[in-house]
Design an enzyme around this catalytic site. Structure first.
Site, PDB file in Angstrom:
ATOM      1  N   VAL A 156     -19.186 -43.498  25.486  1.00 38.31           N
ATOM      2  CA  VAL A 156     -18.510 -42.633  24.509  1.00 38.31           C
ATOM      3  C   VAL A 156     -19.417 -41.489  24.070  1.00 38.31           C
ATOM      4  O   VAL A 156     -19.049 -40.311  24.154  1.00 38.31           O
ATOM      5  CB  VAL A 156     -18.046 -43.456  23.287  1.00 38.31           C
ATOM      6  CG1 VAL A 156     -17.414 -42.524  22.243  1.00 38.31           C
ATOM      7  CG2 VAL A 156     -17.046 -44.520  23.715  1.00 38.31           C
ATOM      8  N   TYR A 157     -20.597 -41.828  23.585  1.00 36.80           N
ATOM      9  CA  TYR A 157     -21.524 -40.788  23.129  1.00 36.80           C
ATOM     10  C   TYR A 157     -21.910 -39.862  24.281  1.00 36.80           C
ATOM     11  O   TYR A 157     -21.900 -38.638  24.147  1.00 36.80           O
ATOM     12  CB  TYR A 157     -22.777 -41.419  22.529  1.00 36.80           C
ATOM     13  CG  TYR A 157     -23.765 -40.409  21.990  1.00 36.80           C
ATOM     14  CD1 TYR A 157     -23.612 -39.875  20.714  1.00 36.80           C
ATOM     15  CD2 TYR A 157     -24.845 -39.987  22.762  1.00 36.80           C
ATOM     16  CE1 TYR A 157     -24.513 -38.940  20.217  1.00 36.80           C
ATOM     17  CE2 TYR A 157     -25.750 -39.059  22.275  1.00 36.80           C
ATOM     18  CZ  TYR A 157     -25.580 -38.540  21.007  1.00 36.80           C
ATOM     19  OH  TYR A 157     -26.466 -37.606  20.531  1.00 36.80           O
ATOM     20  N   GLY A 158     -22.251 -40.446  25.424  1.00 39.06           N
ATOM     21  CA  GLY A 158     -22.667 -39.643  26.572  1.00 39.06           C
ATOM     22  C   GLY A 158     -21.580 -38.697  27.038  1.00 39.06           C
ATOM     23  O   GLY A 158     -21.852 -37.542  27.388  1.00 39.06           O
TER      24      GLY A 158
END
Length: 269
Positions: A156-158
C-alpha cells in the site's frame, strides 16, 4: 546573507517528524515558513515549538481536499505575500502485512494523503506559481517504493509513493520552459513515528529490521539541515535531492562492524 533570506516556504505535514524538522531548518536559514497539519491543536503545538513569532504561521488542512489546500496557499499569500517553495511532505503509512490484511480504511487514508494530497498540492501550487512573478519551486517527497523498491508487507505505502514518482515526473514535463520548477526530495530512512508506527503490531518484525535501520537510517536533526540547504540552493528543473545514495549505503554497510549507531535512542548521534 543566507540563501533562504525572506523566501516563503510551505511544508505540508509540518507539525511533526521530517516536516517539522524542515520547518525548523528553513527558519534557521532566514525563511518565512507556513506549516499545516490535520488539526488546529497540532499546528499550534508545532508553532509553539518553532517559536519564531511572525516568521512562522500555519493552518489546519486536510490535504485530500483541494479547496482546503487552496485555502492553505491563500493563507500563506495573505500572511507573507507569495510562496517561493512548496513541499508536499504530508504522509501516512499502513500496517505492514499481506495486502488482504490491510484494512480498507487504512488503504484509503494512505492513498488519500500520500497521493491525492500530493496531487492537490502540486495542482494548487503549479497554477498559482505560474501566475506570480518569479514562479517558484515544488518538491514532492519520495519514500519507500518511489524508485521501484520492493519489500514484503509494503504494497500500500509503496504503491502510493510509486504513484507520487509518476506525478512528479509528469509535473516536470508539464512545467518545462516555465518559471515553475519541480524537484524530487528523498530523505532516506529517518527515525520518525511514521517509520516506527509501521511495526506497531509487529514488534518481532521491528527487532529484525532495526539493525539495518541503524546502519542506513538517520535522525531528523541529521537529515533535515542538509535537505533544507539543497532545496534552497537548487537551480536545475527536475533535480533530485537524495540523502541516502547507493554509494553512501555501501560505505555504511562496509563500516557497520566498526560503528555502533542507535538512531532510535533519545540521545543518539
Amino acid at each position: 546573507m543566507s540563501a533562504g533570506s525572506g523566501r516563503v516556504v510551505v511544508v505540508t505535514g509540518g507539525t511533526r517528524g521530517i516536516g517539522l524538522g524542515l520547518a525548523r531548518e528553513f527558519l534557521a536559514r532566514g525563511c518565512r515558513v507556513v506549516i499545516c497539519g490535520r488539526t488546529t491543536g497540532a499546528v499550534d503545538k508545532a508553532l509553539a515549538e518553532l517559536g519564531q513569532g511572525d516568521r512562522a504561521t500555519g493552518l489546519a488542512t486536510d490535504v485530500q481536499d483541494r479547496e482546503a489546500v487552496q485555502a492553505l496557499w491563500d493563507h500563506a499569500v495573505a500572511t507573507f505575500g507569495r510562496v517561493d517553495v512548496w513541499i508536499n511532505n504530508a504522509g501516512l503509512s499502513a500496517p505492514r502485512g499481506p495486502l488482504h490484511t490491510v484494512p480498507t480504511g487504512a488503504v484509503r487514508d494512505v492513498v488519500a494523503v500520500n497521493l491525492v494530497g500530493a496531487l492537490n498540492g502540486s495542482a494548487v501550487a503549479s497554477q498559482a506559481m505560474a501566475a506570480q512573478s518569479g514562479g517558484g519551486w515544488i518538491w514532492n517527497m519520495e519514500g519507500f517504493g518511489s524508485r521501484g523498491e520492493h519489500q514484503p508487507g509494503m504494497a500500500v505505502y509503496g504503491a502510493s509513493k510509486r504513484a507520487v514518482q509518476y506525478l512528479t515526473e509528469a509535473l516536470v514535463k508539464q512545467t518545462k520552459d516555465t518559471e515553475v520548477k519541480v524537484g524530487f526530495l528523498s530523505p532516506g530512512i529517518v527515525a520518525t513515528d511514521l517509520l516506527v508506527g509501521d511495526y506497531t503490531d509487529d514488534p518481532d518484525g521491528f527487532d529484525k529490521v532495526k539493525k539495518v535501520f541503524n546502519i542506513l537510517g538517520d535522525r531528523v536533526e541529521t537529515v533535515t539541515p542538509w535537505l533544507a540547504d539543497q532545496v534552497l540552493a537548487a537551480r536545475k528543473h527536475g533535480t533530485r535531492v537524495a540523502w541516502l545514495t547507493k554509494t553512501k549505503a555501501m560505505r555504511r554497510f562496509m563500516g557497520a562492524g566498526f560503528t555502533k549507531r542507535d538512531i532510535f535512542a533519545p540521545e543518539a548521534d
